[in-house]
Design a protein around this motif. Structure first.
Motif, PDB file in Angstrom:
ATOM      1  N   ARG A  63      -1.339  10.366   0.225  1.00  0.00           N
ATOM      2  CA  ARG A  63      -1.052  11.103   1.462  1.00  0.00           C
ATOM      3  C   ARG A  63      -0.026  10.332   2.302  1.00  0.00           C
ATOM      4  N   GLY A  64      -0.131   9.011   2.337  1.00  0.00           N
ATOM      5  CA  GLY A  64       0.821   8.198   3.083  1.00  0.00           C
ATOM      6  C   GLY A  64       2.220   8.320   2.520  1.00  0.00           C
ATOM      7  N   ARG A  65       2.339   8.353   1.201  1.00  0.00           N
ATOM      8  CA  ARG A  65       3.653   8.528   0.568  1.00  0.00           C
ATOM      9  C   ARG A  65       4.228   9.905   0.889  1.00  0.00           C
ATOM     10  N   GLU A  66       3.352  10.926   0.920  1.00  0.00           N
ATOM     11  CA  GLU A  66       3.810  12.269   1.291  1.00  0.00           C
ATOM     12  C   GLU A  66       4.330  12.278   2.727  1.00  0.00           C
ATOM     13  N   LEU A  67       3.601  11.648   3.637  1.00  0.00           N
ATOM     14  CA  LEU A  67       4.031  11.585   5.034  1.00  0.00           C
ATOM     15  C   LEU A  67       5.334  10.808   5.180  1.00  0.00           C
TER      16      LEU A  67
ATOM     17  N   LEU B 127      -2.993   5.707  11.184  1.00  0.00           N
ATOM     18  CA  LEU B 127      -2.606   6.053   9.812  1.00  0.00           C
ATOM     19  C   LEU B 127      -3.816   6.120   8.890  1.00  0.00           C
TER      20      LEU B 127
ATOM     21  N   LEU C 182      -0.269   2.080   1.131  1.00  0.00           N
ATOM     22  CA  LEU C 182      -0.109   3.520   1.285  1.00  0.00           C
ATOM     23  C   LEU C 182      -0.957   4.262   0.271  1.00  0.00           C
ATOM     24  N   THR C 183      -1.514   5.364   0.716  1.00  0.00           N
ATOM     25  CA  THR C 183      -2.213   6.276  -0.186  1.00  0.00           C
ATOM     26  C   THR C 183      -1.215   7.335  -0.641  1.00  0.00           C
TER      27      THR C 183
ATOM     28  N   LEU D  47      -5.540   9.376   9.260  1.00  0.00           N
ATOM     29  CA  LEU D  47      -4.809  10.443   8.575  1.00  0.00           C
ATOM     30  C   LEU D  47      -4.907  10.329   7.058  1.00  0.00           C
ATOM     31  N   ASP D  48      -5.659   9.344   6.584  1.00  0.00           N
ATOM     32  CA  ASP D  48      -5.766   9.036   5.151  1.00  0.00           C
ATOM     33  C   ASP D  48      -4.398   8.685   4.562  1.00  0.00           C
ATOM     34  N   ALA D  49      -3.562   8.031   5.389  1.00  0.00           N
ATOM     35  CA  ALA D  49      -2.221   7.652   4.951  1.00  0.00           C
ATOM     36  C   ALA D  49      -2.173   6.220   4.443  1.00  0.00           C
TER      37      ALA D  49
END
Length: 92
Positions: free
Chosen positions: A38-42, A13, A35-36, A16-18
């Motif tokens: 990007r993590g919230r988007e994923l 993760l 979470l970043t 993936l910059d998540a």
């Protein structure tokens, strides 16, 4: 879950910059994972896919049967310690 699996998942993760890892200022042996964007988007994308799959898998069930299945799965998830979608941590 085995600690080695948690580390491997966190590594993936992070690649993936998540998520972001930081040392816990109160206990240097621990890491705080957050979470970043990007993590919230994923997470949102995964939730949407899960909802779509849920609909496909339960498509043949009548309303009461679908409700009973969801309740049973929620009970199993809660017993196993998994967060339900409505119980995921809030954005920071």
């Amino acid at each position: 879950m085995a600690p080695s699996l948690v580390v491997a998942l966190a590594d993936h993760l992070e690649s993936l910059d998540a998520l972001r890892r930081m040392r816990d200022p109160e206990d240097r042996r621990r890491q705080v994972l957050s979470l970043t964007g990007r993590g919230r988007e994923l997470l949102t994308a995964c939730a949407e896919i899960a909802h779509r799959l849920d609909g496909e898998l339960a498509a043949e069930l009548a309303g009461r049967d679908r409700t009973a299945l969801r309740r049973a799965l929620a009970t199993i998830a809660t017993t196993a310690g998994f967060p339900l979608l409505g119980q995921l941590p809030e954005k920071r």
